[in-house]
Scaffold this motif. Structure first.
Motif, PDB file in Angstrom:
ATOM      1  N   ALA A   1      36.663   8.496 -47.160  1.00 32.90           N
ATOM      2  CA  ALA A   1      35.956   7.593 -46.887  1.00 32.90           C
ATOM      3  C   ALA A   1      34.862   7.123 -47.617  1.00 32.90           C
ATOM      4  O   ALA A   1      34.226   5.809 -47.745  1.00 32.90           O
ATOM      5  CB  ALA A   1      36.243   6.668 -45.238  1.00 32.90           C
ATOM      6  N   MET A   2      34.132   7.930 -47.428  1.00 31.62           N
ATOM      7  CA  MET A   2      32.342   7.601 -48.075  1.00 31.62           C
ATOM      8  C   MET A   2      32.638   8.033 -49.503  1.00 31.62           C
ATOM      9  O   MET A   2      31.236   7.472 -50.497  1.00 31.62           O
ATOM     10  CB  MET A   2      31.371   8.382 -47.407  1.00 31.62           C
ATOM     11  N   GLY A   3      33.478   8.137 -50.442  1.00 34.78           N
ATOM     12  CA  GLY A   3      33.578   9.001 -51.359  1.00 34.78           C
ATOM     13  C   GLY A   3      32.823   9.782 -52.164  1.00 34.78           C
ATOM     14  O   GLY A   3      32.903  10.077 -53.626  1.00 34.78           O
ATOM     15  N   HIS A   4      32.899  10.344 -51.448  1.00 35.22           N
ATOM     16  CA  HIS A   4      31.984  12.057 -52.203  1.00 35.22           C
ATOM     17  C   HIS A   4      33.338  12.684 -52.626  1.00 35.22           C
ATOM     18  O   HIS A   4      34.342  13.182 -51.841  1.00 35.22           O
ATOM     19  CB  HIS A   4      31.979  13.172 -50.527  1.00 35.22           C
ATOM     20  N   LEU A   5      33.484  13.804 -53.235  1.00 29.59           N
ATOM     21  CA  LEU A   5      34.202  14.261 -54.103  1.00 29.59           C
ATOM     22  C   LEU A   5      33.237  15.569 -54.308  1.00 29.59           C
ATOM     23  O   LEU A   5      33.122  15.789 -54.965  1.00 29.59           O
ATOM     24  CB  LEU A   5      34.597  13.361 -55.456  1.00 29.59           C
ATOM     25  N   VAL A   6      33.751  16.072 -53.412  1.00 26.87           N
ATOM     26  CA  VAL A   6      32.176  17.628 -52.794  1.00 26.87           C
ATOM     27  C   VAL A   6      33.341  18.415 -52.737  1.00 26.87           C
ATOM     28  O   VAL A   6      34.708  18.717 -51.960  1.00 26.87           O
ATOM     29  CB  VAL A   6      31.416  17.451 -51.850  1.00 26.87           C
ATOM     30  N   ALA A   7      33.003  19.834 -52.697  1.00 23.46           N
ATOM     31  CA  ALA A   7      34.080  21.405 -53.132  1.00 23.46           C
ATOM     32  C   ALA A   7      33.038  21.735 -51.553  1.00 23.46           C
ATOM     33  O   ALA A   7      31.784  22.362 -52.038  1.00 23.46           O
ATOM     34  CB  ALA A   7      33.757  22.004 -53.944  1.00 23.46           C
ATOM     35  N   MET A   8      33.538  21.709 -50.483  1.00 19.82           N
ATOM     36  CA  MET A   8      33.203  21.646 -49.070  1.00 19.82           C
ATOM     37  C   MET A   8      34.168  23.443 -49.659  1.00 19.82           C
ATOM     38  O   MET A   8      34.710  23.415 -49.952  1.00 19.82           O
ATOM     39  CB  MET A   8      33.699  21.319 -48.283  1.00 19.82           C
ATOM     40  N   ASP A   9      32.846  24.424 -48.839  1.00 21.10           N
ATOM     41  CA  ASP A   9      33.325  25.722 -49.060  1.00 21.10           C
ATOM     42  C   ASP A   9      33.247  26.042 -47.615  1.00 21.10           C
ATOM     43  O   ASP A   9      32.577  27.953 -47.695  1.00 21.10           O
ATOM     44  CB  ASP A   9      32.270  26.105 -49.884  1.00 21.10           C
ATOM     45  N   GLY A  40      27.128  15.211 -59.468  1.00 20.26           N
ATOM     46  CA  GLY A  40      26.677  16.065 -58.750  1.00 20.26           C
ATOM     47  C   GLY A  40      26.196  16.766 -57.649  1.00 20.26           C
ATOM     48  O   GLY A  40      25.956  15.764 -57.037  1.00 20.26           O
ATOM     49  N   THR A  41      26.355  17.579 -56.561  1.00 19.52           N
ATOM     50  CA  THR A  41      26.278  18.168 -55.504  1.00 19.52           C
ATOM     51  C   THR A  41      24.408  18.637 -55.927  1.00 19.52           C
ATOM     52  O   THR A  41      24.327  19.977 -55.471  1.00 19.52           O
ATOM     53  CB  THR A  41      26.607  18.158 -54.668  1.00 19.52           C
ATOM     54  N   LEU A  42      23.467  18.228 -55.420  1.00 15.53           N
ATOM     55  CA  LEU A  42      22.378  18.737 -54.971  1.00 15.53           C
ATOM     56  C   LEU A  42      22.461  19.480 -53.701  1.00 15.53           C
ATOM     57  O   LEU A  42      21.733  18.290 -52.233  1.00 15.53           O
ATOM     58  CB  LEU A  42      20.899  18.636 -55.039  1.00 15.53           C
ATOM     59  N   TRP A  43      22.391  20.396 -52.874  1.00 15.39           N
ATOM     60  CA  TRP A  43      22.540  20.908 -51.723  1.00 15.39           C
ATOM     61  C   TRP A  43      21.105  21.673 -51.085  1.00 15.39           C
ATOM     62  O   TRP A  43      20.218  22.171 -52.328  1.00 15.39           O
ATOM     63  CB  TRP A  43      23.302  22.214 -51.239  1.00 15.39           C
ATOM     64  N   ASP A  95      29.520  19.689 -60.527  1.00 13.94           N
ATOM     65  CA  ASP A  95      30.373  18.360 -61.674  1.00 13.94           C
ATOM     66  C   ASP A  95      31.008  17.832 -60.515  1.00 13.94           C
ATOM     67  O   ASP A  95      32.565  17.082 -59.960  1.00 13.94           O
ATOM     68  CB  ASP A  95      32.539  19.598 -61.885  1.00 13.94           C
ATOM     69  N   ASP A  96      30.305  17.670 -59.003  1.00 15.79           N
ATOM     70  CA  ASP A  96      31.176  17.318 -57.743  1.00 15.79           C
ATOM     71  C   ASP A  96      30.894  15.245 -58.232  1.00 15.79           C
ATOM     72  O   ASP A  96      29.617  15.418 -59.208  1.00 15.79           O
ATOM     73  CB  ASP A  96      29.737  17.794 -56.544  1.00 15.79           C
ATOM     74  N   ALA A  97      31.189  14.591 -58.100  1.00 19.47           N
ATOM     75  CA  ALA A  97      31.401  13.209 -58.378  1.00 19.47           C
ATOM     76  C   ALA A  97      31.282  12.375 -56.612  1.00 19.47           C
ATOM     77  O   ALA A  97      31.429  12.242 -56.012  1.00 19.47           O
ATOM     78  CB  ALA A  97      32.724  12.708 -58.933  1.00 19.47           C
ATOM     79  N   VAL A  98      31.056  11.396 -56.798  1.00 15.95           N
ATOM     80  CA  VAL A  98      31.265  10.187 -56.018  1.00 15.95           C
ATOM     81  C   VAL A  98      32.264   8.717 -56.634  1.00 15.95           C
ATOM     82  O   VAL A  98      32.690   9.057 -57.691  1.00 15.95           O
ATOM     83  CB  VAL A  98      29.826   9.595 -55.833  1.00 15.95           C
ATOM     84  N   VAL A  99      33.321   8.086 -56.040  1.00 15.63           N
ATOM     85  CA  VAL A  99      33.654   7.165 -56.151  1.00 15.63           C
ATOM     86  C   VAL A  99      33.320   5.712 -55.152  1.00 15.63           C
ATOM     87  O   VAL A  99      33.200   5.797 -54.441  1.00 15.63           O
ATOM     88  CB  VAL A  99      35.423   7.453 -56.808  1.00 15.63           C
ATOM     89  N   SER A 199      25.116  16.353 -32.837  1.00 10.76           N
ATOM     90  CA  SER A 199      24.894  17.605 -34.400  1.00 10.76           C
ATOM     91  C   SER A 199      23.834  15.754 -35.278  1.00 10.76           C
ATOM     92  O   SER A 199      24.824  15.248 -35.456  1.00 10.76           O
ATOM     93  CB  SER A 199      25.134  17.737 -34.256  1.00 10.76           C
ATOM     94  N   VAL A 200      23.606  16.922 -35.649  1.00  8.14           N
ATOM     95  CA  VAL A 200      22.764  15.608 -36.687  1.00  8.14           C
ATOM     96  C   VAL A 200      22.449  16.572 -38.196  1.00  8.14           C
ATOM     97  O   VAL A 200      21.710  17.723 -38.380  1.00  8.14           O
ATOM     98  CB  VAL A 200      21.317  14.811 -36.542  1.00  8.14           C
ATOM     99  N   SER A 201      23.033  15.529 -39.650  1.00 12.60           N
ATOM    100  CA  SER A 201      22.778  16.159 -40.508  1.00 12.60           C
ATOM    101  C   SER A 201      22.821  14.976 -41.544  1.00 12.60           C
ATOM    102  O   SER A 201      24.133  14.337 -41.373  1.00 12.60           O
ATOM    103  CB  SER A 201      24.218  17.148 -41.013  1.00 12.60           C
ATOM    104  N   PHE A 202      21.820  15.000 -43.058  1.00 13.66           N
ATOM    105  CA  PHE A 202      21.936  13.899 -43.636  1.00 13.66           C
ATOM    106  C   PHE A 202      22.376  13.783 -44.759  1.00 13.66           C
ATOM    107  O   PHE A 202      23.781  15.131 -45.588  1.00 13.66           O
ATOM    108  CB  PHE A 202      20.377  13.775 -43.490  1.00 13.66           C
ATOM    109  N   ASN A 203      23.262  13.003 -45.348  1.00 12.44           N
ATOM    110  CA  ASN A 203      24.184  13.163 -46.580  1.00 12.44           C
ATOM    111  C   ASN A 203      23.191  12.105 -47.244  1.00 12.44           C
ATOM    112  O   ASN A 203      23.276  10.757 -46.464  1.00 12.44           O
ATOM    113  CB  ASN A 203      25.110  13.653 -47.050  1.00 12.44           C
ATOM    114  N   VAL A 204      23.233  11.723 -48.781  1.00 15.11           N
ATOM    115  CA  VAL A 204      22.514  10.698 -49.437  1.00 15.11           C
ATOM    116  C   VAL A 204      23.035  10.669 -50.665  1.00 15.11           C
ATOM    117  O   VAL A 204      23.427  11.466 -51.396  1.00 15.11           O
ATOM    118  CB  VAL A 204      20.856  10.128 -49.857  1.00 15.11           C
ATOM    119  N   GLN A 205      23.835   9.591 -51.632  1.00 16.94           N
ATOM    120  CA  GLN A 205      24.855   9.027 -52.408  1.00 16.94           C
ATOM    121  C   GLN A 205      24.340   8.513 -53.060  1.00 16.94           C
ATOM    122  O   GLN A 205      23.772   6.744 -52.883  1.00 16.94           O
ATOM    123  CB  GLN A 205      26.228   9.295 -51.675  1.00 16.94           C
ATOM    124  N   PRO A 206      23.792   8.243 -54.169  1.00 12.75           N
ATOM    125  CA  PRO A 206      23.265   7.494 -55.341  1.00 12.75           C
ATOM    126  C   PRO A 206      24.503   6.790 -55.572  1.00 12.75           C
ATOM    127  O   PRO A 206      25.834   6.237 -56.615  1.00 12.75           O
ATOM    128  CB  PRO A 206      22.908   7.536 -56.713  1.00 12.75           C
TER     129      PRO A 206
END
Length: 217
Positions: A1-9, A40-43, A95-99, A199-206
């Protein structure tokens, strides 16, 4: 729903599903509606302890066919100069992306309708019945049922142990580009999937339009 196309491992099964899903998304990436952006994703790791499993994560991603690179503090800062000083390192998955999910959803709906599907807007599915589903207005739809109601799943399938968890989203005004990658805290998966009440953890998407989507779970 957030538009993250991320390879969660975080789990081998989850990673396999992500890789499969990312492959499917390639057919929709050319749609203008998708606003697909391979940023792309920067962890990002704020603590040294968060870097302990990076090598294993890179290897697991590589085994699944996903490119990834471990980074030291200097490497992270070089990729995203706007980050606060003091980051310990991280991992880049290029190679991760957003939509943009709402417009993709409507395009998919139109594609389905063009293939003969019917759309019932505002028609609440009240209960599952033998061979179908009953709507709140009394109509019954017959055939296979896909329950895709997110945290509301127990309303139709109370035997499933699911519960809602609260998240927060902020979308900024448009401004000059600040970030090139979507940023995710290294401990995001553990925090987002934890059983604790809070629990708290962040993400930021351009976003391609200059906005930033800032999320927390």
């Amino acid at each position: 729903a957030m538009g993250h196309l991320v390879a969660m491992d975080g789990d081998p099964h989850e990673l396999a599903l992500c890789v499969y899903s990312l492959g499917l998304w390639q057919r929709w990436a050319p749609w203008p509606e998708s606003e697909h952006q391979r940023c792309g994703t920067l962890w990002v790791a704020r603590e040294e302890a968060e870097l302990e499993g990076v090598t294993a994560r890179v290897e697991a991603l590589a085994a699944a066919g996903v490119r990834a690179e471990a980074l030291d503090a200097r490497g992270v800062q070089a990729l995203e100069p706007a980050l606060a000083a003091g980051m310990k390192g991280g991992m880049c998955v290029p190679d991760d992306a957003v939509v943009y999910p709402p417009r993709v959803a409507w395009r998919l709906i139109e594609e389905a309708r063009g293939a003969g599907a019917q759309l019932f807007i505002g028609a609440r599915a009240e209960r599952l019945v033998d061979g179908g589903v009953r709507l709140a207005d009394g109509r019954e739809l017959r055939g296979p049922v896909l329950v895709a109601t997110g945290v509301a799943v127990p309303e139709l399938l109370p035997e499933l142990p699911m519960r809602a968890r609260k998240g927060q989203l902020v979308i900024t005004e448009r401004h000059r580009p600040l970030l090139r990658h979507q940023l995710i805290e290294m401990g995001y998966a553990a925090a987002a999937h934890a059983a604790d009440a809070a629990s708290v953890s962040f993400n930021v998407q351009p976003r391609p339009n200059g906005q930033l989507l800032i999320g927390s779970s």
